[in-house]
Motif scaffolding. Structure first.
Motif, PDB file in Angstrom:
ATOM      1  N   ASP A  68      60.330  15.849 -22.000  1.00  0.00           N
ATOM      2  CA  ASP A  68      60.789  16.842 -21.027  1.00  0.00           C
ATOM      3  C   ASP A  68      61.593  16.225 -19.897  1.00  0.00           C
ATOM      4  OD1 ASP A  68      59.725  18.831 -22.507  1.00  0.00           O
ATOM      5  OD2 ASP A  68      57.868  19.000 -21.351  1.00  0.00           O
ATOM      6  N   GLY A  69      61.989  14.963 -20.081  1.00  0.00           N
ATOM      7  CA  GLY A  69      62.909  14.345 -19.134  1.00  0.00           C
ATOM      8  C   GLY A  69      62.256  13.695 -17.944  1.00  0.00           C
ATOM      9  N   LYS A  70      60.906  13.607 -17.918  1.00  0.00           N
ATOM     10  CA  LYS A  70      60.244  12.925 -16.815  1.00  0.00           C
ATOM     11  C   LYS A  70      60.417  11.425 -16.976  1.00  0.00           C
ATOM     12  CE  LYS A  70      56.779  16.540 -16.222  1.00  0.00           C
ATOM     13  NZ  LYS A  70      55.343  16.882 -16.178  1.00  0.00           N
ATOM     14  N   ALA A  71      60.412  10.701 -15.881  1.00  0.00           N
ATOM     15  CA  ALA A  71      60.662   9.248 -15.923  1.00  0.00           C
ATOM     16  C   ALA A  71      59.636   8.568 -16.812  1.00  0.00           C
ATOM     17  CB  ALA A  71      60.597   8.669 -14.515  1.00  0.00           C
ATOM     18  N   THR A  72      60.116   7.640 -17.639  1.00  0.00           N
ATOM     19  CA  THR A  72      59.202   6.951 -18.556  1.00  0.00           C
ATOM     20  C   THR A  72      58.358   5.901 -17.862  1.00  0.00           C
ATOM     21  OG1 THR A  72      61.006   5.436 -19.123  1.00  0.00           O
ATOM     22  CG2 THR A  72      60.643   7.312 -20.576  1.00  0.00           C
ATOM     23  N   ASP A  73      58.614   5.657 -16.580  1.00  0.00           N
ATOM     24  CA  ASP A  73      57.736   4.737 -15.844  1.00  0.00           C
ATOM     25  C   ASP A  73      56.676   5.511 -15.067  1.00  0.00           C
ATOM     26  OD1 ASP A  73      59.801   3.991 -12.893  1.00  0.00           O
ATOM     27  OD2 ASP A  73      59.335   5.878 -13.913  1.00  0.00           O
ATOM     28  N   GLU A  74      56.546   6.820 -15.368  1.00  0.00           N
ATOM     29  CA  GLU A  74      55.510   7.624 -14.747  1.00  0.00           C
ATOM     30  C   GLU A  74      54.151   6.984 -15.036  1.00  0.00           C
ATOM     31  OE1 GLU A  74      53.792  12.084 -15.395  1.00  0.00           O
ATOM     32  OE2 GLU A  74      55.969  11.815 -15.383  1.00  0.00           O
ATOM     33  N   PRO A  75      53.264   6.877 -14.034  1.00  0.00           N
ATOM     34  CA  PRO A  75      51.993   6.159 -14.211  1.00  0.00           C
ATOM     35  C   PRO A  75      51.199   6.587 -15.441  1.00  0.00           C
ATOM     36  CG  PRO A  75      52.313   6.693 -11.908  1.00  0.00           C
ATOM     37  CD  PRO A  75      53.440   7.357 -12.652  1.00  0.00           C
ATOM     38  N   ASP A  76      51.113   7.908 -15.714  1.00  0.00           N
ATOM     39  CA  ASP A  76      50.319   8.363 -16.863  1.00  0.00           C
ATOM     40  C   ASP A  76      50.894   7.848 -18.173  1.00  0.00           C
ATOM     41  OD1 ASP A  76      48.603   9.678 -15.210  1.00  0.00           O
ATOM     42  OD2 ASP A  76      49.437  11.678 -15.545  1.00  0.00           O
ATOM     43  N   VAL A  77      52.215   7.895 -18.313  1.00  0.00           N
ATOM     44  CA  VAL A  77      52.850   7.444 -19.547  1.00  0.00           C
ATOM     45  C   VAL A  77      52.659   5.942 -19.722  1.00  0.00           C
ATOM     46  CG1 VAL A  77      55.033   7.205 -20.776  1.00  0.00           C
ATOM     47  CG2 VAL A  77      54.537   9.317 -19.522  1.00  0.00           C
ATOM     48  N   VAL A  78      52.910   5.196 -18.655  1.00  0.00           N
ATOM     49  CA  VAL A  78      52.742   3.740 -18.715  1.00  0.00           C
ATOM     50  C   VAL A  78      51.286   3.384 -19.025  1.00  0.00           C
ATOM     51  CG1 VAL A  78      52.828   1.605 -17.366  1.00  0.00           C
ATOM     52  CG2 VAL A  78      54.668   3.282 -17.160  1.00  0.00           C
ATOM     53  N   GLY A  79      50.370   4.094 -18.386  1.00  0.00           N
ATOM     54  CA  GLY A  79      48.952   3.839 -18.640  1.00  0.00           C
ATOM     55  C   GLY A  79      48.564   4.133 -20.079  1.00  0.00           C
ATOM     56  N   ASP A  80      49.087   5.255 -20.612  1.00  0.00           N
ATOM     57  CA  ASP A  80      48.801   5.601 -22.011  1.00  0.00           C
ATOM     58  C   ASP A  80      49.307   4.524 -22.955  1.00  0.00           C
ATOM     59  OD1 ASP A  80      47.507   7.969 -21.507  1.00  0.00           O
ATOM     60  OD2 ASP A  80      49.311   9.211 -21.682  1.00  0.00           O
ATOM     61  N   LEU A  81      50.545   4.066 -22.715  1.00  0.00           N
ATOM     62  CA  LEU A  81      51.130   3.062 -23.602  1.00  0.00           C
ATOM     63  C   LEU A  81      50.360   1.752 -23.539  1.00  0.00           C
ATOM     64  CD1 LEU A  81      54.916   3.748 -22.993  1.00  0.00           C
ATOM     65  CD2 LEU A  81      53.622   4.244 -25.059  1.00  0.00           C
ATOM     66  N   ARG A  82      49.969   1.346 -22.334  1.00  0.00           N
ATOM     67  CA  ARG A  82      49.197   0.105 -22.203  1.00  0.00           C
ATOM     68  C   ARG A  82      47.840   0.229 -22.885  1.00  0.00           C
ATOM     69  NH1 ARG A  82      50.836  -1.218 -15.894  1.00  0.00           N
ATOM     70  NH2 ARG A  82      52.736  -2.391 -16.385  1.00  0.00           N
ATOM     71  N   ALA A  83      47.220   1.380 -22.736  1.00  0.00           N
ATOM     72  CA  ALA A  83      45.917   1.589 -23.379  1.00  0.00           C
ATOM     73  C   ALA A  83      46.044   1.568 -24.899  1.00  0.00           C
ATOM     74  CB  ALA A  83      45.310   2.914 -22.915  1.00  0.00           C
ATOM     75  N   LEU A  84      47.122   2.172 -25.406  1.00  0.00           N
ATOM     76  CA  LEU A  84      47.351   2.169 -26.853  1.00  0.00           C
ATOM     77  C   LEU A  84      47.541   0.757 -27.378  1.00  0.00           C
ATOM     78  CD1 LEU A  84      49.727   5.240 -27.151  1.00  0.00           C
ATOM     79  CD2 LEU A  84      47.495   5.007 -28.255  1.00  0.00           C
ATOM     80  N   LEU A  85      48.338  -0.034 -26.652  1.00  0.00           N
ATOM     81  CA  LEU A  85      48.563  -1.419 -27.073  1.00  0.00           C
ATOM     82  C   LEU A  85      47.266  -2.221 -27.042  1.00  0.00           C
ATOM     83  CD1 LEU A  85      51.987  -2.236 -25.378  1.00  0.00           C
ATOM     84  CD2 LEU A  85      51.508  -2.166 -27.826  1.00  0.00           C
ATOM     85  N   ALA A  86      46.461  -2.014 -25.981  1.00  0.00           N
ATOM     86  CA  ALA A  86      45.181  -2.729 -25.881  1.00  0.00           C
ATOM     87  C   ALA A  86      44.266  -2.347 -27.035  1.00  0.00           C
ATOM     88  CB  ALA A  86      44.514  -2.417 -24.543  1.00  0.00           C
TER      89      ALA A  86
END
Length: 266
Positions: A68-86
């Motif tokens: 939906d065009g929100k910044a990809t460095d938004e805390p929730d998105v970054v947190g989700d990606l880091r959690a997925l990688l972990a």
């Protein structure tokens, strides 16, 4: 374009497309006069992006924020990606461990060795002992082997402990001494702790002399076998006889006291 064609283009199913509609990930298209949905290339693009991000492991809720065009460095998105990688790294570690254990089991199966959680040297040593044992010693040896396997499966015992066991049982004189100690251990069954106090204490001291204090230096004090529980089993479950249990507790406590003297830290 109908829903079936859209689903085929994105490598998914009409049911999944409808699910994305319900979640708000994919907007409902306009309907024709006959009531059918009419999808466009824009819907194909968005659906394929949704599928790509989902297959990468991104949660559907995070996908909406990204698309939906929100910044990809938004805390929730970054947190989700880091959690997925972990999570993936944790799974990779677990899979590597399983691969190693299964490879060892395959080797044992091919060589027609017993499948056991015990280190191969320890299992082989106990196998040799049982083959050569008198009938009076076999029950104690089998119980000892089974107890050691429980300890191995629990993961609460350092590998060096099993190396010490293998070395001790591989030495002719120590093996004879160990068998004598096992007989004395078996003779305690059914006796009260009070009446066996001297024998319990002496047996614990002699077991400490056979085993290697240094092998326990690798175990954190919180993982002590002399505590009241080992993993999900209480010590009463593992060694139900009170006098024999007292020997186990005192032996492991003295080994750990020697490995972790008071006032020292790991």
């Amino acid at each position: 374009m109908r829903i079936g064609s859209l689903a085929d283009a994105a490598g998914t199913t009409p049911r999944t497309v409808r699910h994305y509609h319900r979640l708000g990930l994919l907007s409902e298209p306009r309907r024709l006069s006959n009531g059918y949905r009419e999808y466009t290339i824009d819907d194909v693009v968005r659906l394929m992006r949704i599928r790509w991000l989902a297959e990468c492991g991104m949660p559907l809720g995070a996908i909406a924020a990204v698309l939906d065009g929100k910044a990809t460095d938004e805390p929730d998105v970054v947190g989700d990606l880091r959690a997925l990688l972990a999570g993936i790294e944790t799974e990779q570690t677990a899979l590597a461990h399983k691969h190693s254990r299964l490879s060892a089991l395959l080797d044992d199966a091919v060589e027609r060795r017993a499948l056991t959680a015990l280190p191969r040297d320890v299992a082989a040593t106990f196998g040799s002992l049982l083959d050569a044992a008198d009938e009076r010693d076999r029950p104690a040896l089998i119980r000892e082997r089974d107890l050691l396997e429980v300890m191995a499966i629990s993961g609460r015992v350092p590998a060096a402990f099993f190396e010490t066991m293998s070395a001790a049982l591989g030495d002719h004189d120590l093996r004879r001494k160990y068998l004598v100690l096992l007989r004395r251990f078996g003779a305690l069954e059914g006796r009260s702790v009070a009446e066996s106090e001297h024998d319990i204490d002496a047996l614990a001291d002699e077991l400490v002399s056979v085993l290697d204090v240094e092998s326990f230096a690798q175990a954190p004090e919180s993982a002590a076998l002399g505590s009241d529980s080992t993993g999900l089993l209480d010590i009463e479950d593992i060694v139900p006889d009170a006098a024999q249990r007292a020997v186990v507790l005192r032996t492991t406590t003295r080994l750990l006291d020697g490995a972790h003297p008071a006032g020292t830290s790991q």
